[in-house]
Design an enzyme around this catalytic site. Structure first.
Site, PDB file in Angstrom:
ATOM      1  N   ASP A 144     -45.066  37.049   1.767  1.00  0.00           N
ATOM      2  CA  ASP A 144     -46.283  36.414   2.306  1.00  0.00           C
ATOM      3  C   ASP A 144     -45.842  35.269   3.213  1.00  0.00           C
ATOM      4  OD1 ASP A 144     -45.791  35.231  -0.674  1.00  0.00           O
ATOM      5  OD2 ASP A 144     -46.362  33.658   0.717  1.00  0.00           O
ATOM      6  N   GLY A 178     -42.061  33.092   0.263  1.00  0.00           N
ATOM      7  CA  GLY A 178     -43.056  32.890   1.313  1.00  0.00           C
ATOM      8  C   GLY A 178     -42.323  32.523   2.594  1.00  0.00           C
ATOM      9  N   GLU A 212     -38.516  41.900  -9.716  1.00  0.00           N
ATOM     10  CA  GLU A 212     -37.356  41.512  -8.904  1.00  0.00           C
ATOM     11  C   GLU A 212     -36.050  42.085  -9.438  1.00  0.00           C
ATOM     12  OE1 GLU A 212     -39.041  37.422  -6.881  1.00  0.00           O
ATOM     13  OE2 GLU A 212     -38.226  37.247  -8.892  1.00  0.00           O
TER      14      GLU A 212
END
Ligand code: ADE
Length: 231
Positions: free
Chosen positions: A196, A78, A12
């Site tokens: 995701d 997510g 990241e």
């Protein structure tokens, strides 16, 4: 101005570290902090490691030990809102801890006495993100981010987080960083790119897309930092 730039995982912050000058590694409290400059402005970059405890420690260190006066978080999340697809960007309007639960005593999910369910991001930074999105020609969703110490890969848990917190995305660090910044009155901003959909494919999708989505978020944040350092 000294800017704290945080992620949770190496992927990241790696695209950000590449762009900095005069990078000096400082080891503190079992973590690495990179003091550097970007276009003449001081920055401190770190990845905290995953979860609310590590991210709390890192955010506190960034503000109290390194004396940063703004904190920007970049990483992956997510997707909870069905409109969010892998690689899409989400900017937190406010954040909540979805796993903070003393409901047995009659309190709302995410609430503890003398705290609040949501912590709001700095409004000027959210406005700046919209300007950058417009200039880049990309769409960024402003939404609610829910944070907890669990990787969610389950429709039931996802549905609970969606209906209880009206969350658009979920992750494992944003709200804890928000609590630290709010307590110390430091403006903060949390940006995430979807890796995701927190469903039964989440583990597989996360592994496949963590790096590309982390880069989407980091590259966008660098464009925001360009604007901040030019001010
Ligand atoms: N970060 C990215 N995807 C996540 C998920 N499904 N659960 C928690 N944190 C995440």
């Amino acid at each position: 101005m000294k800017i704290a730039i945080m992620g949770a995982m190496p992927e990241e912050v790696a695209p950000i570290l590449e762009k900095l000058a005069n990078v000096e590694e400082v080891n503190y409290a079992k973590n690495k902090y990179y003091k550097a400059t970007y276009k003449g402005t001081e920055v401190v970059v770190a990845y905290s490691k995953i979860g609310k405890v590590f991210s709390t420690l890192t955010a506190s260190t960034m503000l109290q030990m390194f004396a940063c006066d703004v904190l920007l978080f970049t990483g992956v999340a997510g997707g909870v809102n069905p409109q969010l697809k892998i690689g899409d960007l989400v900017v937190a309007s406010k954040l909540a801890q979805h796993d903070l639960d003393i409901t047995i005593f009659g309190h709302a999910h995410g609430y503890v006495p003398e705290g609040s369910v949501y912590v709001e991001s700095d409004k000027d930074l959210v406005v700046l993100s919209k300007l950058v999105a417009q200039e880049m020609g990309v769409s960024v969703r402003e939404g609610i981010i829910a944070t907890g110490d669990q990787f969610v890969a389950d429709e039931t848990r996802k549905e609970f987080i969606s209906s209880t917190f009206q969350a658009d995305a979920l992750e494992m660090e944003g709200a804890s960083v928000a609590v630290v910044c709010d307590a110390l009155s430091v403006p903060f901003f949390v940006l995430r790119s979807i890796s995701d959909s927190a469903d039964m494919d989440a583990g597989f999708n996360f592994e496949e897309f963590v790096q590309s989505s982390a880069k989407v978020s980091a590259d966008f944040l660098m464009n925001m930092i360009d604007k901040l350092v030019a001010k």
